[in-house]
Design a protein around this motif. Structure first.
Motif, PDB file in Angstrom:
ATOM      1  N   PHE A 150       0.825  -1.202   0.000  1.00 54.23           N
ATOM      2  CA  PHE A 150       0.000   0.000   0.000  1.00 54.23           C
ATOM      3  C   PHE A 150       0.867   1.263   0.000  1.00 54.23           C
ATOM      4  CE2 PHE A 150      -2.413   3.401   1.937  1.00 54.23           C
ATOM      5  CZ  PHE A 150      -3.622   3.320   1.281  1.00 54.23           C
ATOM      6  N   ALA A 151       1.948   1.241   0.794  1.00 55.20           N
ATOM      7  CA  ALA A 151       2.854   2.396   0.868  1.00 55.20           C
ATOM      8  C   ALA A 151       3.471   2.677  -0.497  1.00 55.20           C
ATOM      9  CB  ALA A 151       3.939   2.137   1.905  1.00 55.20           C
ATOM     10  N   LYS A 152       3.798   1.610  -1.233  1.00 59.78           N
ATOM     11  CA  LYS A 152       4.366   1.777  -2.576  1.00 59.78           C
ATOM     12  C   LYS A 152       3.358   2.428  -3.511  1.00 59.78           C
ATOM     13  CE  LYS A 152       4.474  -1.539  -5.560  1.00 59.78           C
ATOM     14  NZ  LYS A 152       4.735  -2.809  -6.290  1.00 59.78           N
ATOM     15  N   TYR A 153       2.106   1.963  -3.468  1.00 60.87           N
ATOM     16  CA  TYR A 153       1.051   2.548  -4.298  1.00 60.87           C
ATOM     17  C   TYR A 153       0.892   4.036  -4.005  1.00 60.87           C
ATOM     18  CZ  TYR A 153      -0.693  -2.117  -5.652  1.00 60.87           C
ATOM     19  OH  TYR A 153      -0.820  -3.376  -6.171  1.00 60.87           O
ATOM     20  N   ALA A 154       0.797   4.369  -2.725  1.00 58.86           N
ATOM     21  CA  ALA A 154       0.563   5.754  -2.322  1.00 58.86           C
ATOM     22  C   ALA A 154       1.748   6.650  -2.672  1.00 58.86           C
ATOM     23  CB  ALA A 154       0.274   5.822  -0.823  1.00 58.86           C
ATOM     24  N   PHE A 155       2.967   6.112  -2.526  1.00 61.09           N
ATOM     25  CA  PHE A 155       4.175   6.899  -2.813  1.00 61.09           C
ATOM     26  C   PHE A 155       4.250   7.244  -4.295  1.00 61.09           C
ATOM     27  CE2 PHE A 155       8.673   7.188  -4.032  1.00 61.09           C
ATOM     28  CZ  PHE A 155       9.097   8.194  -3.166  1.00 61.09           C
ATOM     29  N   ILE A 156       4.056   6.258  -5.160  1.00 61.07           N
ATOM     30  CA  ILE A 156       4.091   6.507  -6.612  1.00 61.07           C
ATOM     31  C   ILE A 156       2.972   7.471  -7.013  1.00 61.07           C
ATOM     32  CG2 ILE A 156       3.856   5.448  -8.899  1.00 61.07           C
ATOM     33  CD1 ILE A 156       5.087   2.905  -7.717  1.00 61.07           C
ATOM     34  N   GLY A 157       1.787   7.283  -6.457  1.00 59.97           N
ATOM     35  CA  GLY A 157       0.677   8.178  -6.757  1.00 59.97           C
ATOM     36  C   GLY A 157       0.975   9.607  -6.362  1.00 59.97           C
ATOM     37  N   SER A 158       1.619   9.792  -5.206  1.00 55.67           N
ATOM     38  CA  SER A 158       1.944  11.152  -4.739  1.00 55.67           C
ATOM     39  C   SER A 158       2.965  11.828  -5.643  1.00 55.67           C
ATOM     40  CB  SER A 158       2.463  11.104  -3.298  1.00 55.67           C
ATOM     41  OG  SER A 158       3.701  10.426  -3.214  1.00 55.67           O
ATOM     42  N   ILE A 159       3.937  11.051  -6.158  1.00 56.25           N
ATOM     43  CA  ILE A 159       4.955  11.613  -7.068  1.00 56.25           C
ATOM     44  C   ILE A 159       4.292  12.109  -8.354  1.00 56.25           C
ATOM     45  CG2 ILE A 159       6.968  11.082  -8.492  1.00 56.25           C
ATOM     46  CD1 ILE A 159       7.651  11.320  -5.567  1.00 56.25           C
ATOM     47  N   LEU A 160       3.427  11.289  -8.926  1.00 55.60           N
ATOM     48  CA  LEU A 160       2.740  11.666 -10.169  1.00 55.60           C
ATOM     49  C   LEU A 160       1.853  12.891  -9.941  1.00 55.60           C
ATOM     50  CD1 LEU A 160       1.696   8.124 -11.466  1.00 55.60           C
ATOM     51  CD2 LEU A 160       3.554   9.561 -12.331  1.00 55.60           C
ATOM     52  N   TYR A 161       1.118  12.888  -8.841  1.00 53.52           N
ATOM     53  CA  TYR A 161       0.230  14.014  -8.506  1.00 53.52           C
ATOM     54  C   TYR A 161       1.034  15.289  -8.268  1.00 53.52           C
ATOM     55  CZ  TYR A 161      -3.290  16.765  -6.033  1.00 53.52           C
ATOM     56  OH  TYR A 161      -4.150  17.771  -5.650  1.00 53.52           O
TER      57      TYR A 161
END
Length: 293
Positions: free
Chosen positions: A69-80
């Motif tokens: 989950f942390a990986k998903y959220a981290f990548i999403g935050s970078i793109l955002y």
């Protein structure tokens, strides 16, 4: 009862679209106080943070793989974050209405990045070409200004739209495995942490904070409340009541609302080229979105 709930859903999407359309207007007003784009983004994120923390606090974390989950959220935050920063920096150089029109084309990039290009129909290609021509028409009346600023701003917002498209594609894959509400709350919290870290290393922002005007504080609050907190809830509620295709049709009024507010609030000198250009963009992107749906 179903008709009433459907109408409520339509109204929710409509209000959310109108509120989101004011984002570039409040940002332009804030920039009159010579504030840094990252500083503005950080202020919006901090003001919105409590509303995104609530779902995280209430969530049962025992039911998910925390590392995954942390990986998903981290990548999403970078793109955002990349999409947000390039958008807000681009607004320094171009008008609010042009910025909104360029961002509105993101469904094209979703299509190009997530589909087999060989399977594109001639009708889809024609719509994409006419969208580009529509943006070109909107660029035309601003050519009397500094061409370098227009090109830089346009390219930055274009990059923002592309990264937003990548973010949308990524999010669709992620939310099949985890709750969309928790995913949204998580990447927004991580984004806020990134923005705060950037602020800590930029000492000039401390000086900006001390000199910030009362009107600017109000605009920052409106940017957070009207363009982040309220729309996120209204969109979630509205999409439960009506189809995504119906929501996309309603959201097509966004560039028109921004163009009108640009004229009324920012005293933008409207030209016939901009009216024609924004109509072309709206029609082409809306048609392309309906085909994809």
């Amino acid at each position: 009862m179903n008709i009433v709930m459907k109408n409520v859903g339509v109204l929710s999407i409509l209000i959310a679209t109108i509120f989101l359309s004011t984002k570039s207007i409040w940002t332009k007003l804030i920039y009159l106080d010579s504030l840094d784009p990252v500083f503005v983004l950080a202020c919006r994120a901090i003001l919105s943070l409590p509303f995104f923390l609530i779902p995280i606090i209430r969530f049962d974390w025992c039911v998910v793989n925390k590392k995954k989950f942390a990986k998903y959220a981290f990548i999403g935050s970078i793109l955002y974050l990349i999409s947000s920063i390039t958008d807000f920096v681009g607004l320094l150089y171009i008008s609010a209405s042009l910025e909104r029109a360029i961002l509105f084309t993101f469904p094209i990039y979703v299509l190009l990045l997530s589909s087999d290009l060989k399977r594109l129909t001639s009708y889809q290609v024609m719509l994409i070409i006419f969208t580009v021509l529509g943006l070109g028409v909107m660029f035309n009346p601003t050519l009397n200004n500094d061409i370098n600023d227009i090109v830089i701003g346009g390219l930055l917002v274009f990059v923002s739209a592309v990264f937003w498209a990548i973010f949308i594609i990524y999010s669709k894959k992620v939310v099949t495995n985890i709750s969309p509400v928790i995913f949204t709350s998580s990447y927004m919290c991580i984004t806020t942490i990134f923005l705060l870290c950037i602020l800590l290393f930029n000492t000039s922002n401390y000086y900006s904070l001390m000199l910030i005007k009362h009107d600017t504080i109000i605009y920052l609050a409106l940017l957070a409340i009207l363009c982040s907190i309220i729309p996120s809830y209204l969109l979630s509620y509205g999409l439960k009541r009506i189809s995504a295709s119906s929501a996309s049709i309603i959201s097509s009024i966004g560039p028109i609302v921004t163009l009108a507010l640009d004229v009324l609030i920012l005293n933008h000198k409207l030209s016939i080229n901009e009216i024609i250009g924004v109509i072309i963009v709206i029609i082409c992107v809306s048609c392309l979105t309906r085909i994809n749906k």
